[in-house]
Design a protein around this motif. Structure first.
Motif, mmCIF file in Angstrom:
data_model
loop_
_atom_site.group_PDB
_atom_site.id
_atom_site.type_symbol
_atom_site.label_atom_id
_atom_site.label_comp_id
_atom_site.label_asym_id
_atom_site.label_seq_id
_atom_site.Cartn_x
_atom_site.Cartn_y
_atom_site.Cartn_z
ATOM 1 N N ASN A 85 0.827 -1.215 0.000
ATOM 2 C CA ASN A 85 0.000 0.000 0.000
ATOM 3 C C ASN A 85 0.859 1.262 0.000
ATOM 4 N N LYS A 138 2.371 1.689 -3.505
ATOM 5 C CA LYS A 138 1.366 2.175 -4.452
ATOM 6 C C LYS A 138 1.110 3.666 -4.253
ATOM 7 N N SER A 139 1.017 4.076 -2.991
ATOM 8 C CA SER A 139 0.771 5.480 -2.689
ATOM 9 C C SER A 139 1.930 6.365 -3.142
ATOM 10 N N GLY A 169 2.604 4.757 -7.446
ATOM 11 C CA GLY A 169 1.529 4.417 -8.374
ATOM 12 C C GLY A 169 1.300 2.911 -8.448
ATOM 13 N N ASP A 170 0.162 2.516 -9.018
ATOM 14 C CA ASP A 170 -0.248 1.116 -8.996
ATOM 15 C C ASP A 170 0.596 0.211 -9.881
ATOM 16 N N ASN A 171 1.258 0.749 -10.882
ATOM 17 C CA ASN A 171 2.006 -0.085 -11.822
ATOM 18 C C ASN A 171 3.494 0.245 -11.854
ATOM 19 N N LEU A 211 7.002 -2.219 -7.437
ATOM 20 C CA LEU A 211 6.015 -3.143 -6.877
ATOM 21 C C LEU A 211 6.262 -4.591 -7.285
ATOM 22 N N TYR A 247 5.155 -8.075 -5.100
ATOM 23 C CA TYR A 247 4.161 -9.069 -5.514
ATOM 24 C C TYR A 247 4.737 -10.487 -5.456
ATOM 25 N N SER A 256 0.908 -10.274 -11.649
ATOM 26 C CA SER A 256 1.014 -8.820 -11.490
ATOM 27 C C SER A 256 2.464 -8.369 -11.618
#
Length: 390
Positions: A130, A133-134, A137-139, A143, A147, A168
């Motif tokens: 989290n 992502k914050s 960003g989500d991609n 990250l 995953y 992912s």
């Protein structure tokens, strides 16, 4: 003194990333490489306002540097202890939702996984995810390895969820392929290995990584060696024995060129080649690899013989039709190059055809020989084979 923005530091390190080979004998959770995390946190240690909470900062640095020392000395208990201390102190110093805390969480999660504490790793990783992502960003590329760790933290009965995490990671790496091609290939390999472990066909990503690494790196590069090895396991799992042999064979010149102790993957490579060759009815070639194992510098100067390939005995058809069961106890000698000889029936129940089938199966068994004072030697062993109708 000026400092790069945090994201720029991470991407700069990713661009120059060199991965370290892990030992095959350190468990399934040693596949990820944390060199860049050490560098990130070290680079950020001194970017904090020196006037704020100086004592806490000093305690955090001491814990984190103790963790780094434990990594260098391969002290697993100390790694766990100081990773936990650094995380708790870092959380107080940086705050619960700071990116530095998230990086420390990844290191702690890795230590939980190394100790098979998957349940403890999962919530730590979800919090870190989290924060990442914050922050990015989500991609974002950062990250991808989160995953993979999340997938590793899940139990086998949640394999579908684990597969979604690995996918992912693959998706993120693919989106960043142009800017970070080596990183993309590494994620393909790491995720592919985990997907192979859970039996997913998506593990074919291993072959894509293998192709990239073999085309862009030297044959003795650790990434090439690792990719060849797991490509062999991928083909072996799909009963493509000739392709598996070719993959494993590609690494043998690299192992032969090394001086000193055996490469961590060399024993396993010969063992898997024995399996593939026996399955291809090439027992003579398989025996050569048993001899190679016997001539290797042993991983322990005195150790017992270790099975490398076993085939189950055939259940006699007429016994099966009658629902007949039984067992056979066999004594045999493992030669100094790993073959079975002088097999004799010690005791049995159920009929002579069980005995005949058992002896036929043992002729194909292969072992890493027993070592005494660093030299392979013959050893006696016994085994009991049970014949039961399910």
């Amino acid at each position: 003194m000026k400092y790069l923005p945090k994201r720029e530091i991470m991407l700069a390190i990713l661009n120059g990333l060199q991965f370290e080979e892990e030992s095959m004998f350190k468990g399934k959770h040693m596949t990820l490489k944390w060199t860049y995390l050490y560098l990130i946190i070290t680079a950020l240690l001194f970017s904090t306002n020196a006037n704020s909470e100086e004592t806490l900062n000093t305690q955090f640095k001491a814990a984190y540097y103790s963790y780094q020392d434990a990594v260098k000395s391969d002290d697993l208990d100390a790694q766990y202890k100081y990773a936990k201390e650094a995380y708790e102190l870092g959380k107080k110093f940086y705050g619960d939702i700071d990116i530095n805390t998230a990086n420390l969480a990844l290191i702690l999660a890795q230590q939980h996984l190394n100790k098979n504490q998957e349940k403890a790793a999962t919530p730590v990783l979800l919090k870190a995810l989290n924060i990442f992502k914050s922050e990015y960003g989500d991609n974002a590329i950062e990250l991808a390895e989160v995953y993979i760790l999340l997938g590793q933290s899940l139990p086998y009965n949640e394999s579908e969820k684990a597969i979604s995490y690995y996918q992912s990671a693959l998706n993120i790496a693919e989106e960043n392929e142009k800017e970070h091609p080596h990183f993309n290939a590494q994620i393909q390999l790491d995720a592919g290995i985990e997907l192979l472990r859970v039996g997913s066909r998506k593990s074919k990503a291993i072959l894509t990584a293998q192709k990239f690494f073999t085309e862009n790196l030297l044959k003795n590069d650790k990434r090439v060696v690792r990719a060849n090895f797991f490509a062999g396991k991928y083909h072996l799992a799909r009963k493509k024995y000739r392709k598996a042999v070719d993959d494993f064979q590609a690494n043998l010149p690299v192992f032969e060129a090394l001086d000193g102790a055996t490469h961590p993957l060399e024993l396993s490579t010969h063992a898997f080649m024995i399996h593939a060759l026996e399955k291809s009815n090439k027992s003579d070639e398989a025996t050569k690899h048993c001899i190679a194992i016997g001539s290797m510098k042993p991983w322990d100067d005195s150790q017992e013989q270790m099975p490398l390939f076993r085939t189950n005995p055939q259940y006699p058809m007429d016994y099966a039709k009658k629902g007949k069961s039984g067992w056979v106890e066999v004594g045999f000698t493992v030669s100094d190059f790993g073959t079975v000889k002088e097999a004799k029936i010690l005791n049995s129940k159920g009929g002579s055809k069980f005995e005949k089938s058992s002896l036929a199966a043992l002729e194909k068994w292969r072992y890493a020989p027993k070592f005494e004072d660093g030299k392979p030697t013959e050893a006696y062993a016994t085994v009991r084979l049970d014949f039961k109708m399910d």
